[in-house]
Every structure is written in structure tokens, then in C-alpha cells.
Scaffold this motif. Sequence first.
Motif, PDB file in Angstrom:
ATOM      1  N   UNK A  55       0.852  -1.196   0.000  1.00  0.00           N
ATOM      2  CA  UNK A  55       0.000   0.000   0.000  1.00  0.00           C
ATOM      3  C   UNK A  55       0.886   1.244   0.000  1.00  0.00           C
ATOM      4  N   UNK A  56       0.822   2.057  -1.037  1.00  0.00           N
ATOM      5  CA  UNK A  56       1.611   3.287  -1.019  1.00  0.00           C
ATOM      6  C   UNK A  56       1.005   4.314  -0.062  1.00  0.00           C
ATOM      7  N   UNK A  57       1.871   4.948   0.706  1.00  0.00           N
ATOM      8  CA  UNK A  57       1.454   6.041   1.583  1.00  0.00           C
ATOM      9  C   UNK A  57       1.599   7.327   0.770  1.00  0.00           C
ATOM     10  N   UNK A  58       0.525   8.068   0.628  1.00  0.00           N
ATOM     11  CA  UNK A  58       0.571   9.322  -0.121  1.00  0.00           C
ATOM     12  C   UNK A  58       1.262  10.424   0.659  1.00  0.00           C
ATOM     13  N   UNK A  59       0.984  10.482   1.965  1.00  0.00           N
ATOM     14  CA  UNK A  59       1.614  11.496   2.801  1.00  0.00           C
ATOM     15  C   UNK A  59       1.484  11.121   4.260  1.00  0.00           C
ATOM     16  N   UNK A  60       2.398  11.675   5.045  1.00  0.00           N
ATOM     17  CA  UNK A  60       2.331  11.580   6.507  1.00  0.00           C
ATOM     18  C   UNK A  60       2.215  13.011   7.003  1.00  0.00           C
ATOM     19  N   UNK A  61       1.136  13.309   7.697  1.00  0.00           N
ATOM     20  CA  UNK A  61       1.000  14.637   8.290  1.00  0.00           C
ATOM     21  C   UNK A  61       1.242  14.495   9.793  1.00  0.00           C
ATOM     22  N   UNK A  62       1.801  15.528  10.406  1.00  0.00           N
ATOM     23  CA  UNK A  62       2.113  15.454  11.826  1.00  0.00           C
ATOM     24  C   UNK A  62       1.901  16.800  12.500  1.00  0.00           C
ATOM     25  N   UNK A  63       1.672  16.711  13.810  1.00  0.00           N
ATOM     26  CA  UNK A  63       1.576  17.908  14.650  1.00  0.00           C
ATOM     27  C   UNK A  63       2.075  17.514  16.034  1.00  0.00           C
ATOM     28  N   UNK A  64       3.023  18.290  16.555  1.00  0.00           N
ATOM     29  CA  UNK A  64       3.569  18.056  17.884  1.00  0.00           C
ATOM     30  C   UNK A  64       3.202  19.255  18.739  1.00  0.00           C
TER      31      UNK A  64
END
Length: 151
Positions: A55-64
Motif C-alpha cells: 500500500x503506497x502512503x501518499x503522505x504523513x501529516x504530523x503535529x507536535x
Amino acid sequence: MAKLMDKAKGFVAEKIAGIEKPSADIVDVSIKHVSADSMTLEAAVDVLNPYSHNLPIGEISYRVRSADRVIASGTILDPGSIIAKEKTRFKVPVKVPYNFIISILRDVGKDWDLDYEWEIGLTMHIPIVGKFTLPISTSGTLKLPTLSDIF
């Protein structure tokens, strides 16, 4: 005809709800690099793919966040794929300037640690289901490096 369409929609919705979806966990948060002006935090994310194809991951979004303030947020585009029927580890690095840590000194306190909340969204395209974002989060405390660790 309307009843037939409603039955068809119900059938499809029921089948899609029963499809197994990938799962993920944040397994580690650590300080990876310390310099004179910033430090780099890194989250290790394990993603389990239940399907027989990658499964290709299109994007990883993050918030810390820390002390009810956002330390950093962003997006990593096209980080790779989740291997079929396996667990794949992704690393999510975040650079945090020291001036931010100074601004939340009350939270850092006497014990020189940083309370954090880390939110990550893995966006992928799953056949039949379509675009799907898998939300994961964790919170904890990191012991900050001292001046002697930096120099």
C-alpha cells in the motif's frame, strides 16, 4: 427502483465496513540530534498492512504540541509503501528550535523535561475504500539535553 438502490447502497456499505484496514502505533519518540540552536525529535511509527499487496502512503501529516501550543507541524510527501502482510516502520523527524523551549519554560520546569502530544495521520489509497487517513497519537515526556550534552 428507489428501494432497490437503497438496498444496493446498504449492501455495499455493509461490505466496506467489514473490510480489514491497516493499523498503526507510535512505538518510540526520542531526541535524535542536538545542535547549538535546535534539536530534532523523531517518532517511530509501525504500520501493519493486512492486505496481500503493498500500500503506497501518499503522505504523513504530523503535529507536535506541548503546553497547549504547537511546537511543529507539517507533511512528508510520498514516504514509501507499507509492505504486504507485514509491519513497516516509518520515521517522522521534527526539528524544534530552542527558542520555543525557552518560551514554554514553565512547562519544562525544574526537572528539565518536555511534556508532548504527537498526532500523526497516514494517508493512503485503499482499493474499494478509496482515500483513507489512519489517525494515530501518543503523549509522554522527554528528558531534554543539558548544556553539557550540547557542547
